[in-house]
Design an enzyme around this catalytic site. Structure first.
Site, PDB file in Angstrom:
ATOM      1  N   SER A 164       0.833  -1.197   0.000  1.00 34.23           N
ATOM      2  CA  SER A 164       0.000   0.000   0.000  1.00 34.23           C
ATOM      3  C   SER A 164       0.876   1.259   0.000  1.00 34.23           C
ATOM      4  CB  SER A 164      -0.960  -0.047   1.195  1.00 34.23           C
ATOM      5  OG  SER A 164      -2.014   0.865   1.040  1.00 34.23           O
ATOM      6  N   ASP A 197      -9.995  -5.805  -4.114  1.00 38.20           N
ATOM      7  CA  ASP A 197      -9.452  -4.636  -3.411  1.00 38.20           C
ATOM      8  C   ASP A 197     -10.298  -3.401  -3.715  1.00 38.20           C
ATOM      9  OD1 ASP A 197      -7.879  -2.669  -2.241  1.00 38.20           O
ATOM     10  OD2 ASP A 197      -5.999  -3.557  -2.926  1.00 38.20           O
ATOM     11  N   HIS A 237      -7.377  -5.972   0.095  1.00 39.21           N
ATOM     12  CA  HIS A 237      -6.211  -5.096   0.180  1.00 39.21           C
ATOM     13  C   HIS A 237      -5.074  -5.654   1.036  1.00 39.21           C
ATOM     14  CE1 HIS A 237      -4.281  -1.277  -0.548  1.00 39.21           C
ATOM     15  NE2 HIS A 237      -4.126  -1.048   0.740  1.00 39.21           N
TER      16      HIS A 237
END
Length: 258
Positions: A79, A204, A232
């Site tokens: 991320s 996601d 995610h």
């Protein structure tokens, strides 16, 4: 952070995402191939890492991380950590031998020609941070697991994993949102010379799977994988599949270095 020992093993550097800390990697550390030495870093202002005086400056954070990473590292960023990893690879190529992205993109915000998060979602998080920091982080953890068949337990695992370390400062969280909103590293990513691999979740809601084909256009030789039922945080929801992906990469990277 684990200290670098006197070993010839290649170093794997793990970079966490927004709102959390290095604790998110705890459930996979014991099963990473023993042929590498693992260093899980806290990004400045998160976990036990001290905030920088200029913590809102993306370049300053990248420079600080580079100072803590040995040369020729295998860098894996999840991320927001992936955004920072891309910048590290571009600005400090001697530090990053290969790059792995986990649910990460060089541009998190949606544009006319790029799939991503809507600006309104970013703004809502920024506003809610001012009202209730803890609740905002909890909500973000729940969103990270959204779509996964085990979403509720995934969010609980994430929350428990980061609880072992200090909560991120409000300044760091605000700066991190600014990074996710403002940084567009697509040109940097396209110009990377290092081998790139990626692991993404088809479900996601933060980094839409549509971004994978766009990344492939920027880096045609990149090896990008999609886990069909992951969201995610694939290293939480699909631990075994994620470890197989990660360890395959590490094993090949170690062999290539010998």
């Amino acid at each position: 952070m684990a200290e670098i020992s006197n070993t010839d093993k290649p170093v794997l550097v793990l970079l966490h995402g927004w709102g959390v800390n290095r604790g998110v990697w705890q459930t996979i550390l014991a099963d990473i191939v023993p042929t590498v030495q693992v260093i899980a870093l806290d990004i400045p202002g998160f976990g036990e890492a001290q905030p920088l005086l200029q913590s809102g400056n993306f370049s300053t954070v990248v420079t600080e991380l580079a100072s803590r990473i040995p040369a020729n590292s295998l860098v894996c960023g999840w991320s927001m950590g992936g955004l920072l990893a891309i910048a590290l690879a571009e600005r400090y190529p001697e530090k990053v031998r290969q790059l792995a992205l986990v649910a990460a993109t060089p541009c998190f915000l949606q544009h006319a020609d790029w799939p991503g998060m809507k600006a309104t979602v970013m703004q809502q998080f920024a506003q809610s941070l001012q009202r209730d920091l803890s609740q905002t982080v909890s909500r973000f953890l729940a969103i990270q697991a959204m779509g996964s068949a085990t979403a509720k337990s995934d969010a609980a695992v994430l929350k428990q994993a980061i609880a072992a370390y200090p909560q991120a400062s409000a300044e760091a969280l605000s700066a991190g949102l600014a990074f996710l909103s403002n940084e567009d590293l697509r040109q940097c990513f396209a110009g990377l010379k290092q081998p790139v691999i990626g692991c993404f979740g088809a479900l996601d809601s933060l980094v839409p799977v549509a971004v994978v084909s766009e990344l492939q256009k920027l880096q045609p030789d990149a090896e990008l994988s999609v886990l069909a039922k992951a969201s995610h945080a694939p290293f939480i929801s699909h631990r075994m599949e994620f470890l197989a992906w990660l360890n395959n990469w590490l094993t090949a990277a170690v062999i290539a270095q010998q």
